[in-house]
Design a protein around this motif. Sequence first.
Motif, PDB file in Angstrom:
ATOM      1  N   VAL A  21      51.747  24.145  58.546  1.00 39.95           N
ATOM      2  CA  VAL A  21      51.257  24.631  59.828  1.00 39.95           C
ATOM      3  C   VAL A  21      50.366  25.855  59.613  1.00 39.95           C
ATOM      4  CG1 VAL A  21      52.021  25.781  61.955  1.00 39.95           C
ATOM      5  CG2 VAL A  21      53.225  23.732  61.129  1.00 39.95           C
ATOM      6  N   THR A  62      56.231  36.643  51.744  1.00 36.71           N
ATOM      7  CA  THR A  62      57.035  35.533  51.235  1.00 36.71           C
ATOM      8  C   THR A  62      57.333  34.482  52.317  1.00 36.71           C
ATOM      9  OG1 THR A  62      59.039  34.992  50.027  1.00 36.71           O
ATOM     10  CG2 THR A  62      59.248  36.734  51.631  1.00 36.71           C
ATOM     11  N   GLY A  63      57.385  33.230  51.888  1.00 35.33           N
ATOM     12  CA  GLY A  63      57.810  32.150  52.785  1.00 35.33           C
ATOM     13  C   GLY A  63      56.829  31.757  53.870  1.00 35.33           C
ATOM     14  N   VAL A  64      55.524  31.937  53.610  1.00 37.80           N
ATOM     15  CA  VAL A  64      54.556  31.561  54.649  1.00 37.80           C
ATOM     16  C   VAL A  64      53.719  30.342  54.284  1.00 37.80           C
ATOM     17  CG1 VAL A  64      54.411  33.900  55.588  1.00 37.80           C
ATOM     18  CG2 VAL A  64      52.769  33.174  53.833  1.00 37.80           C
ATOM     19  N   THR A  67      53.123  28.569  48.198  1.00 42.47           N
ATOM     20  CA  THR A  67      53.497  27.567  47.204  1.00 42.47           C
ATOM     21  C   THR A  67      53.345  26.157  47.771  1.00 42.47           C
ATOM     22  OG1 THR A  67      55.203  29.116  46.516  1.00 42.47           O
ATOM     23  CG2 THR A  67      55.298  26.916  45.563  1.00 42.47           C
TER      24      THR A  67
HETATM   25  N1  LIG Z   1      53.006  27.339  57.265  1.00 41.65           N
HETATM   26  C1  LIG Z   1      54.043  26.561  56.956  1.00 41.65           C
HETATM   27  N2  LIG Z   1      54.133  25.301  57.442  1.00 41.65           N
HETATM   28  C2  LIG Z   1      55.178  24.520  57.126  1.00 41.65           C
HETATM   29  N3  LIG Z   1      56.183  24.890  56.337  1.00 41.65           N
HETATM   30  C3  LIG Z   1      56.157  26.129  55.826  1.00 41.65           C
HETATM   31  C4  LIG Z   1      55.086  27.015  56.099  1.00 41.65           C
HETATM   32  N4  LIG Z   1      55.321  28.178  55.457  1.00 41.65           N
HETATM   33  C5  LIG Z   1      56.458  28.008  54.784  1.00 41.65           C
HETATM   34  N5  LIG Z   1      56.989  26.803  55.008  1.00 41.65           N
HETATM   35  C6  LIG Z   1      58.225  26.275  54.418  1.00 41.65           C
HETATM   36  O1  LIG Z   1      59.009  27.370  53.962  1.00 41.65           O
HETATM   37  C7  LIG Z   1      59.428  27.204  52.617  1.00 41.65           C
HETATM   38  C8  LIG Z   1      58.941  28.347  51.753  1.00 41.65           C
HETATM   39  O2  LIG Z   1      57.530  28.358  51.691  1.00 41.65           O
HETATM   40  P1  LIG Z   1      56.698  28.611  50.354  1.00 41.65           P
HETATM   41  O3  LIG Z   1      57.493  28.144  49.190  1.00 41.65           O
HETATM   42  O4  LIG Z   1      55.356  28.064  50.513  1.00 41.65           O
HETATM   43  O5  LIG Z   1      56.690  30.196  50.322  1.00 41.65           O
HETATM   44  P2  LIG Z   1      55.635  31.184  49.631  1.00 41.65           P
HETATM   45  O6  LIG Z   1      54.671  31.625  50.664  1.00 41.65           O
HETATM   46  O7  LIG Z   1      55.073  30.566  48.426  1.00 41.65           O
HETATM   47  O8  LIG Z   1      56.571  32.400  49.262  1.00 41.65           O
HETATM   48  P3  LIG Z   1      56.992  32.955  47.806  1.00 41.65           P
HETATM   49  O9  LIG Z   1      55.850  33.774  47.352  1.00 41.65           O
HETATM   50  O10 LIG Z   1      58.195  33.763  48.113  1.00 41.65           O
HETATM   51  O11 LIG Z   1      57.296  31.784  46.958  1.00 41.65           O
HETATM   52  C9  LIG Z   1      58.893  25.868  52.158  1.00 41.65           C
HETATM   53  O12 LIG Z   1      59.965  24.952  52.150  1.00 41.65           O
HETATM   54  C10 LIG Z   1      57.873  25.458  53.191  1.00 41.65           C
HETATM   55  O13 LIG Z   1      57.960  24.105  53.450  1.00 41.65           O
END
Ligand SMILES: Nc1ncnc2c1ncn2[C@@H]1O[C@H](COP(=O)(O)OP(=O)(O)OP(=O)(O)O)[C@@H](O)[C@H]1O
Length: 462
Positions: A21, A62-64, A67
């Motif tokens: 998203v 983190t978590g946005v 990855t």
């Molecule tokens: N914009 C988004 N749309 C859909 N799912 C998301 C979104 N952002 C995060 N998620 C979900 O949240 C979880 C964590 O996201 P992600 O692994 O991409 O984090 P990150 O931004 O890489 O953070 P980090 O640097 O801590 O690894 C994933 O399972 C992902 O599916």
Amino acid sequence: MTNFDELTPKQIVAELDKYIVGQHQAKRAVAIAIRNRIRRQKLPEKWQKEVLPKNILMIGPTGVGKTEIARRLAQLSGSPFLKVEATRFTEIGYVGKNVESMIRDLVEISVNMVKKEMMEQVREKAEAMVEERILDALVPESRKPQPLGLMGLFGMQQQPQQSVEERRLIRQKREEMRQKLRSGELENEMIEIEIEKEATPFMGIVGSGELEDLGIDLSNMLGSLLPKTKQKKRLTVAEARKVLLPIEAEKLLDLDKVVQEALDRAQNRGIIFIDELDKIAVKSSGSGPDVSRQGVQRDLLPIVEGTTIMTKYGPVRTDYILFIGSGAFHMSRPSDLMPELQGRFPIRVELSPLSQKDFVRILTEPENAITKQYQALLAVEGIELIFTQDGVEEIARIAYDLNQRLENIGARRLYTVVEKVLEDIAFEAPDVSEKSIVVDAKYVKEKIGAIAADEDLSSYIL
Ligand SMILES: Nc1ncnc2c1ncn2[C@@H]1O[C@H](COP(=O)(O)OP(=O)(O)OP(=O)(O)O)[C@@H](O)[C@H]1O
């Protein structure tokens, strides 16, 4: 699927939209980077050297989705994908994992990926071979006395000498068994099979990781010298099928071809996601950990610039591997990286923190959305799980609120919250009589309202 190389950046973004998203800018950047890599590969050699690889730096909390975007892109393009944390590495020459190991790990992933695909291609043949092996166990054809199998059940005795008639009978029995096997009647029958095991007695004694860092693969070298040991196992037909299929499929593979294709794929399509790059981005204070972090940056530089790394499968060029650096860059800035390294990550994208509205969308829109996952799981039990709009909004509200009060872990918070909301349903599902369960705002509040309000409790549970 259409050939990935022909997808336009727009189409790539549209594919990524199915799973992630928002974060449009980041999706655009990776789509362009991938497209440029393909363009660069098509250039005349002279130009290939001139056009520098354009790696990406993703900046965001983190978590946005940082990855997730990279991982989906890799999946979409059939690329071997590796995620590493920059903080895990130590400078070459020091104890610990050195930066070059990421290339070896990528190749390993590539080998497994290609192996899996090629095994799938020979699946039918392998299945036929497995059937023969199971039949051998059920109706032994050889004269060697076989203590197990169904011979006894069918009133057959093995004689020291088999007459033509006996051989005909055995063949007939075998065909009867084949039919039963195919109709699934024998799945729970116990049989004994022999499984070949490669002997690797030295592993675990010698630090294989360090040797591998030097490009030496002891297990492979010794594996081919040592005799293969055989192990007898008593299994059901169904289990034997599972155990034997990869063994038989592997026998059908041309390993040289697997390695060739895997090297090619790692070199030309590989994607390495380097998380926590911000944590090694420090201007050196001239002592202690800062020096070591700078050392890791220095080791990283030739790899992202393009060099050759020795792996146990052969040399690998890193020129076309796409590197995606990532980090929150709260405490440091990209400009704190070594200038040369900054230059190798010229595409900068910022990912935005997720809003409560984004959470609502993440819960419901992606093809693999969490609510859809639970619906699929419960459908297996014959239960229809219905999320009302206000139910989803309440989950998003609670998750968002927890992120503000506790630690902001982005969309990851949704997983723990949804898990807790649905815990009772998941537990009771097999016993409930109603065939549909509605999760509305009232239900969500009832299940986790109290926990969410209690700061101490929620920091453990949600
Ligand atoms: N914009 C988004 N749309 C859909 N799912 C998301 C979104 N952002 C995060 N998620 C979900 O949240 C979880 C964590 O996201 P992600 O692994 O991409 O984090 P990150 O931004 O890489 O953070 P980090 O640097 O801590 O690894 C994933 O399972 C992902 O599916």
